[in-house]
Design an enzyme around this catalytic site. Sequence first.
Site, short mmCIF file in Angstrom:
data_model
loop_
_atom_site.label_atom_id
_atom_site.label_comp_id
_atom_site.label_asym_id
_atom_site.label_seq_id
_atom_site.Cartn_x
_atom_site.Cartn_y
_atom_site.Cartn_z
N GLY A 181 0.78 -1.04 -0.02
CA GLY A 181 0.07 0.01 -0.12
C GLY A 181 0.77 1.26 0.05
CD GLN A 238 3.34 5.90 2.56
OE1 GLN A 238 2.37 5.33 2.17
NE2 GLN A 238 4.40 5.34 2.96
CB CYS A 240 5.34 2.13 7.42
SG CYS A 240 4.61 3.91 6.38
CG LEU A 241 6.61 1.16 1.45
CD1 LEU A 241 5.92 1.17 -0.08
CD2 LEU A 241 7.89 -0.26 1.18
CG HIS A 281 -0.49 1.33 7.43
ND1 HIS A 281 0.33 0.99 8.39
CD2 HIS A 281 -0.01 2.15 6.32
CE1 HIS A 281 1.41 1.50 7.95
NE2 HIS A 281 1.39 2.16 6.73
CD GLU A 282 -0.63 2.93 2.98
OE1 GLU A 282 -0.36 3.82 2.67
OE2 GLU A 282 -0.10 1.81 2.76
CG HIS A 313 0.56 6.96 5.52
ND1 HIS A 313 1.79 7.53 6.07
CD2 HIS A 313 0.79 5.85 5.19
CE1 HIS A 313 2.58 6.56 6.01
NE2 HIS A 313 2.11 5.57 5.74
#
Length: 173
Positions: free
Chosen positions: A50, A55, A98-99, A140-141, A144
């Site tokens: 995701g 991001q 997480c990236l 989660h996304e 962000h």
Amino acid sequence: MAIRRILTIDNAADLATLKKISTPVEAVTDEVRALMDDMLETMYDAPGIGLAAVQIGEPVRIIVMDLAREGEEPAPRYFVNPELFDPSEELFVYEEGCLSVPEYFDAVERPARIKVRYLNYQGEQVVEEAEGLFAVCIQHEMDHLEGVLFIDHLSRLRRDRAMAKVKKVRRVA
């Protein structure tokens, strides 16, 4: 399509951008679809499941996701202006990564099921219920898009540990 740089928490300017609340998208245009294509290519390259537009430094309300497992046919999903509602009282704990917080994983508790309303790649409105990994990933996304990182759900000690680990990994790399 292009692979974009993913912002990470060890860079002060990146962190400031990651903490921004994303703005709504006016319409799903070819420009928006091009951004989503770049996001998807960036996510696959990372690799991740995701990615929120913020991001990659674009603080707009767009998420891409692909929950297909290795060896399965890719199943990309696109979420423009997503909204979450009707969360279950039942909670689910999942070890998230997480990236933007590379090489760090920790358990986060979230509603086990939640409904999501969004515009898809074609600009059509969709409403569906998310559960399991889909519920974890969309929440989660969505965080962000509100300037929240998964480590913000952790204790201060665990957050500090995550930050230290990311900085150490980045120095070594």
